[in-house]
Design a protein around this motif. Structure first.
Motif, PDB file in Angstrom:
ATOM      1  N   CYS A 169      14.713  -7.276  -5.622  1.00  0.00           N
ATOM      2  CA  CYS A 169      15.630  -8.486  -5.881  1.00  0.00           C
ATOM      3  C   CYS A 169      14.799  -9.739  -6.028  1.00  0.00           C
ATOM      4  N   THR A 170      13.424  -9.669  -5.747  1.00  0.00           N
ATOM      5  CA  THR A 170      12.551 -10.656  -5.638  1.00  0.00           C
ATOM      6  C   THR A 170      11.538 -10.559  -6.762  1.00  0.00           C
ATOM      7  N   PRO A 171      11.454 -11.302  -7.986  1.00  0.00           N
ATOM      8  CA  PRO A 171      10.432 -11.123  -8.825  1.00  0.00           C
ATOM      9  C   PRO A 171       9.289 -11.156  -8.491  1.00  0.00           C
ATOM     10  N   GLY A 172       8.472 -10.119  -8.847  1.00  0.00           N
ATOM     11  CA  GLY A 172       6.908  -9.788  -8.448  1.00  0.00           C
ATOM     12  C   GLY A 172       6.558  -9.350  -7.069  1.00  0.00           C
ATOM     13  N   ALA A 173       7.840  -9.264  -6.213  1.00  0.00           N
ATOM     14  CA  ALA A 173       7.557  -8.577  -5.004  1.00  0.00           C
ATOM     15  C   ALA A 173       7.170  -7.234  -5.095  1.00  0.00           C
ATOM     16  N   PRO A 174       7.595  -6.401  -5.684  1.00  0.00           N
ATOM     17  CA  PRO A 174       7.329  -4.999  -5.930  1.00  0.00           C
ATOM     18  C   PRO A 174       5.639  -4.705  -6.035  1.00  0.00           C
ATOM     19  N   ASP A 175       5.251  -5.476  -7.193  1.00  0.00           N
ATOM     20  CA  ASP A 175       3.678  -5.524  -7.390  1.00  0.00           C
ATOM     21  C   ASP A 175       2.918  -6.428  -6.680  1.00  0.00           C
ATOM     22  N   SER A 176       3.315  -7.036  -5.674  1.00  0.00           N
ATOM     23  CA  SER A 176       2.577  -7.842  -4.685  1.00  0.00           C
ATOM     24  C   SER A 176       1.814  -7.076  -3.808  1.00  0.00           C
ATOM     25  N   ALA A 177       0.659  -7.497  -3.413  1.00  0.00           N
ATOM     26  CA  ALA A 177      -0.175  -6.709  -2.369  1.00  0.00           C
ATOM     27  C   ALA A 177       0.545  -6.221  -1.185  1.00  0.00           C
ATOM     28  N   ARG A 178       1.250  -7.016  -0.742  1.00  0.00           N
ATOM     29  CA  ARG A 178       2.163  -6.545   0.574  1.00  0.00           C
ATOM     30  C   ARG A 178       3.115  -5.464   0.293  1.00  0.00           C
ATOM     31  N   GLY A 179       3.964  -5.844  -0.819  1.00  0.00           N
ATOM     32  CA  GLY A 179       4.984  -4.732  -1.285  1.00  0.00           C
ATOM     33  C   GLY A 179       4.215  -3.413  -1.683  1.00  0.00           C
ATOM     34  N   ARG A 180       3.203  -3.359  -2.356  1.00  0.00           N
ATOM     35  CA  ARG A 180       2.454  -2.038  -2.459  1.00  0.00           C
ATOM     36  C   ARG A 180       2.234  -1.441  -1.243  1.00  0.00           C
ATOM     37  N   ALA A 181       1.496  -1.972  -0.350  1.00  0.00           N
ATOM     38  CA  ALA A 181       1.117  -1.503   0.915  1.00  0.00           C
ATOM     39  C   ALA A 181       2.204  -0.870   1.609  1.00  0.00           C
ATOM     40  N   TRP A 182       3.330  -1.816   1.594  1.00  0.00           N
ATOM     41  CA  TRP A 182       4.572  -1.248   2.410  1.00  0.00           C
ATOM     42  C   TRP A 182       4.964  -0.006   1.895  1.00  0.00           C
ATOM     43  N   LEU A 183       5.213   0.189   0.588  1.00  0.00           N
ATOM     44  CA  LEU A 183       5.752   1.468   0.043  1.00  0.00           C
ATOM     45  C   LEU A 183       4.526   2.457  -0.016  1.00  0.00           C
ATOM     46  N   ALA A 184       3.410   2.471   0.232  1.00  0.00           N
ATOM     47  CA  ALA A 184       2.296   3.351   0.296  1.00  0.00           C
ATOM     48  C   ALA A 184       2.310   3.870   1.646  1.00  0.00           C
ATOM     49  N   ASP A 185       2.442   3.050   2.645  1.00  0.00           N
ATOM     50  CA  ASP A 185       2.483   3.264   3.939  1.00  0.00           C
ATOM     51  C   ASP A 185       3.724   2.949   4.655  1.00  0.00           C
ATOM     52  N   PRO A 186       4.981   3.652   4.646  1.00  0.00           N
ATOM     53  CA  PRO A 186       5.948   3.035   5.272  1.00  0.00           C
ATOM     54  C   PRO A 186       6.326   3.120   6.524  1.00  0.00           C
ATOM     55  N   ALA A 187       5.407   4.199   7.350  1.00  0.00           N
ATOM     56  CA  ALA A 187       5.323   4.049   8.922  1.00  0.00           C
ATOM     57  C   ALA A 187       4.586   2.693   9.276  1.00  0.00           C
ATOM     58  N   ARG A 188       3.556   2.262   8.697  1.00  0.00           N
ATOM     59  CA  ARG A 188       2.913   1.039   8.976  1.00  0.00           C
ATOM     60  C   ARG A 188       3.586  -0.085   8.535  1.00  0.00           C
TER      61      ARG A 188
END
Length: 328
Positions: free
Chosen positions: A110-129
């Motif tokens: 819902c936020t432009p650019g958020a899925p490809d941001s460094a933080r967004g990518r890190a979250w999706l790669a390691d949801p437990a963290r």
């Protein structure tokens, strides 16, 4: 477009009120970025400005789009009618990582650019963290923004629940629901919220959680997705006077508007009271106080409720606003 919550027969028996310190924390963080929410919160915003500046809220704000989905796992419906923050944040920390990942991906989209941001990518790669990082951020926001004022906030929210619980007993669910906010309407089976986001859900026997909120004002919020229990968040009564400290005397402007005794009666109602109690407190004749209460009630500044042989008077939101807004 409207939002609609559709009731089945069992849902009428499974409606309940609740308050949530976790929700208030989330919405306080959101309020910092929402000028349209600042009107009633200005004294609080001034007081916490320096402390809030020391918080890193970027991760939470990334998941708070102005329009669109916020992750339900991070701000779920309350787990009980009076759960503590510690209980609620523990439930957040226990979230299933894969379910949290999917929910977060919907929000990031819902936020432009958020899925490809460094933080967004890190979250999706390691949801437990991700769960740990975001729960830590919410807990720190609670400690700094909400915990010092939680007794005051909780009192207001509990007073709202008490008021609307009485109304439920007096008029029934069908009359109560549209009273919670002017944007709500009821047709006997469907609760409709007039807003810009289209949403529809069958309650499917889960009932509905009714939750007053201070920091969600002026919004009315629905939209929790299954398996979360359907919830309606509405602005709590009395927000206008929440951050006003009790005055040492009746404000002069209120005296000029209402007259000395009538202003004194309105100012004395920091909490519900009877005619006799007010007369004793103010040193006035009970008949005089009764007359003033009738005028104030007819003007929409007070409400009255009978409990056994006693009639209790309390300020309406308009009455709170008048006593809060008049300078001494």
């Amino acid at each position: 477009m409207p939002s609609q919550l559709r009731f089945g027969d069992e849902d009428f028996l499974r409606c309940r009120f609740a308050i949530s310190p976790l929700w208030e924390t989330q919405e306080a963080v959101r309020t910092l970025k929402r000028p349209d929410r600042h009107a009633y919160q200005a004294p609080w915003l001034r007081r916490i400005r320096r402390a809030a500046a020391g918080l890193d809220l970027a991760s939470l704000w990334l998941l708070m789009p102005r329009r669109g989905h916020a992750p339900d796992w991070l701000g779920p419906p309350p787990i009980g009618p009076a759960a503590t923050f510690e209980e609620e944040i523990a439930a957040v920390r226990a979230s299933d990582p894969e379910a949290a990942r999917e929910d977060t991906a919907l929000s990031l989209a819902c936020t432009p650019g958020a899925p490809d941001s460094a933080r967004g990518r890190a979250w999706l790669a390691d949801p437990a963290r991700m769960i740990t990082e975001l729960a830590d951020a919410v807990e720190e926001a609670w400690r700094v923004l909400i915990a010092p004022d939680w007794p005051r906030l909780r009192s207001l929210l509990e007073a709202d629940v008490a008021f609307h619980s009485r109304r439920l007993a007096e008029v029934g669910l069908g009359t109560l629901l549209p009273e919670l906010d002017p944007r709500l309407s009821w047709d006997g089976r469907t609760l409709t919220l007039a807003q810009h986001i289209e949403y529809a859900r069958d309650l499917a026997g889960q009932g509905l959680v009714l939750m007053p909120s201070v920091f969600s004002w002026p919004d009315v919020i629905t939209g929790f997705e299954p398996p979360w229990q359907p919830t309606l968040v509405y602005p709590a009564r009395g927000i206008a006077g929440l951050w006003t400290e009790p005055g040492t005397r009746t404000p002069d402007a209120l005296v000029r508007l209402l007259g000395a005794n009538r202003a004194a009666v309105l100012s004395a109602l920091d909490e519900p009271a009877t005619t006799t109690a007010l007369a004793h407190r103010l040193g006035l004749a009970p008949s005089s106080v009764s007359s003033h209460l009738t005028v104030l009630r007819d003007a929409g500044l007070l409400t009255s409720r009978r409990y056994g042989h006693q009639v209790m008077y309390e300020r309406t939101p308009l009455g709170m606003a008048l006593t809060a807004g008049a300078p001494a």
